[in-house]
Motif scaffolding. Structure first.
Motif, PDB file in Angstrom:
ATOM      1  N   PHE A   1       0.821  -1.171   0.021  1.00 28.25           N
ATOM      2  CA  PHE A   1      -0.102  -0.049  -0.076  1.00 28.25           C
ATOM      3  C   PHE A   1       0.963   1.223  -0.173  1.00 28.25           C
ATOM      4  N   THR A   2       0.497   2.186  -0.954  1.00 24.63           N
ATOM      5  CA  THR A   2       1.473   3.355  -1.125  1.00 24.63           C
ATOM      6  C   THR A   2       0.568   4.667  -0.836  1.00 24.63           C
ATOM      7  N   VAL A   3       1.280   5.696  -0.507  1.00 25.75           N
ATOM      8  CA  VAL A   3       0.596   7.176  -0.608  1.00 25.75           C
ATOM      9  C   VAL A   3       1.790   8.057  -1.045  1.00 25.75           C
ATOM     10  N   THR A   4       1.384   9.120  -1.870  1.00 25.58           N
ATOM     11  CA  THR A   4       2.274   9.853  -2.123  1.00 25.58           C
ATOM     12  C   THR A   4       1.767  11.291  -2.095  1.00 25.58           C
ATOM     13  N   HIS A   5       2.777  12.325  -1.502  1.00 29.40           N
ATOM     14  CA  HIS A   5       2.365  13.662  -1.470  1.00 29.40           C
ATOM     15  C   HIS A   5       3.531  14.559  -2.347  1.00 29.40           C
ATOM     16  N   ARG A   6       2.845  15.543  -3.122  1.00 32.61           N
ATOM     17  CA  ARG A   6       3.763  16.552  -3.628  1.00 32.61           C
ATOM     18  C   ARG A   6       3.469  17.854  -3.175  1.00 32.61           C
TER      19      ARG A   6
ATOM     20  N   VAL B   1       3.513  11.995   5.053  1.00 32.57           N
ATOM     21  CA  VAL B   1       3.059  10.911   4.285  1.00 32.57           C
ATOM     22  C   VAL B   1       2.573   9.516   5.040  1.00 32.57           C
ATOM     23  N   ALA B   2       3.591   9.596   6.034  1.00 32.04           N
ATOM     24  CA  ALA B   2       3.246   8.309   6.931  1.00 32.04           C
ATOM     25  C   ALA B   2       1.948   8.482   7.700  1.00 32.04           C
ATOM     26  N   THR B   3       1.639   9.659   8.099  1.00 30.91           N
ATOM     27  CA  THR B   3       0.446  10.018   8.802  1.00 30.91           C
ATOM     28  C   THR B   3      -0.816   9.611   7.833  1.00 30.91           C
ATOM     29  N   GLU B   4      -0.855  10.114   6.709  1.00 26.02           N
ATOM     30  CA  GLU B   4      -1.917   9.777   6.017  1.00 26.02           C
ATOM     31  C   GLU B   4      -1.957   8.118   5.507  1.00 26.02           C
ATOM     32  N   LEU B   5      -0.973   7.789   5.327  1.00 23.82           N
ATOM     33  CA  LEU B   5      -0.901   6.132   5.005  1.00 23.82           C
ATOM     34  C   LEU B   5      -1.649   5.436   6.218  1.00 23.82           C
ATOM     35  N   CYS B   6      -1.105   5.928   7.438  1.00 29.52           N
ATOM     36  CA  CYS B   6      -1.743   4.976   8.795  1.00 29.52           C
ATOM     37  C   CYS B   6      -3.438   5.597   8.886  1.00 29.52           C
TER      38      CYS B   6
ATOM     39  N   THR C   1      13.890   3.938   5.721  1.00 30.00           N
ATOM     40  CA  THR C   1      12.865   3.038   6.250  1.00 30.00           C
ATOM     41  C   THR C   1      12.754   3.262   7.781  1.00 30.00           C
ATOM     42  N   GLY C   2      11.437   3.281   7.900  1.00 24.23           N
ATOM     43  CA  GLY C   2      11.076   3.542   9.377  1.00 24.23           C
ATOM     44  C   GLY C   2       9.990   2.702   9.721  1.00 24.23           C
ATOM     45  N   THR C   3       9.731   2.820  11.202  1.00 24.14           N
ATOM     46  CA  THR C   3       8.440   2.151  11.577  1.00 24.14           C
ATOM     47  C   THR C   3       7.579   3.143  12.396  1.00 24.14           C
ATOM     48  N   VAL C   4       6.296   2.935  11.987  1.00 27.08           N
ATOM     49  CA  VAL C   4       5.098   3.628  12.748  1.00 27.08           C
ATOM     50  C   VAL C   4       4.381   2.550  13.863  1.00 27.08           C
ATOM     51  N   VAL C   5       3.727   3.042  14.813  1.00 30.19           N
ATOM     52  CA  VAL C   5       2.988   2.341  15.676  1.00 30.19           C
ATOM     53  C   VAL C   5       1.636   2.808  15.674  1.00 30.19           C
TER      54      VAL C   5
END
Length: 131
Positions: free
Chosen positions: A7-12, A39-44, A120-124
């Motif tokens: 699953f992918t999200v992109t911002h410009r 972009v990680a926030t939107e993905l979550c 590369t990162g980790t979200v919880v």
């Protein structure tokens, strides 16, 4: 939607000249990291109905400069799904760049784009049923 690898999200975003901090209109590398957080926030939100919390980066690579006048895109892709954690690959690319040698507002679309940062990162996220 449930979090799934791929699953992918992109911002410009356009980088205004007010964001350059160094000679030659150079913008600090942390700018890409801030975009990765967004972009990680939107993905979550899409995958877990929660903004999530960024736990940390495992790896960050600054590959090319980011300049004022650039248009960049930041992409987040889920690569691993745990019970409450998500591993995400990030990449930012310059898709348009100012061309001041041709005039004060001249710019070019870059084909191919220039990859400037990878990480590369980790979200919880909250456990299911606790959000």
């Amino acid at each position: 939607m449930t979090a799934e690898p791929g699953f992918t999200v992109t911002h410009r975003r356009y980088i205004p000249h007010s964001h350059s901090h160094y000679g030659g209109n150079l913008v600090d590398g942390a700018y890409s990291l801030a975009l990765f957080g967004d972009v990680a926030t939107e993905l979550c939100i899409h995958t877990d109905a929660d903004e999530g919390l960024f736990a940390g980066y495992d790896k960050v690579e600054f590959l090319a400069p980011l300049l004022a006048g650039d248009v960049i895109e930041a992409t987040a892709t889920v690569t691993r799904v745990g019970t409450r954690s998500r591993t995400i690959d990030f990449e930012s690319r310059v898709v348009c760049r100012a061309a001041p040698d041709r005039g004060p507002s001249a710019a070019d679309v870059l084909d191919p784009p220039i990859t400037i940062t990878r990480a590369t990162g980790t979200v919880v996220v909250p456990a299911k049923g606790t959000a």
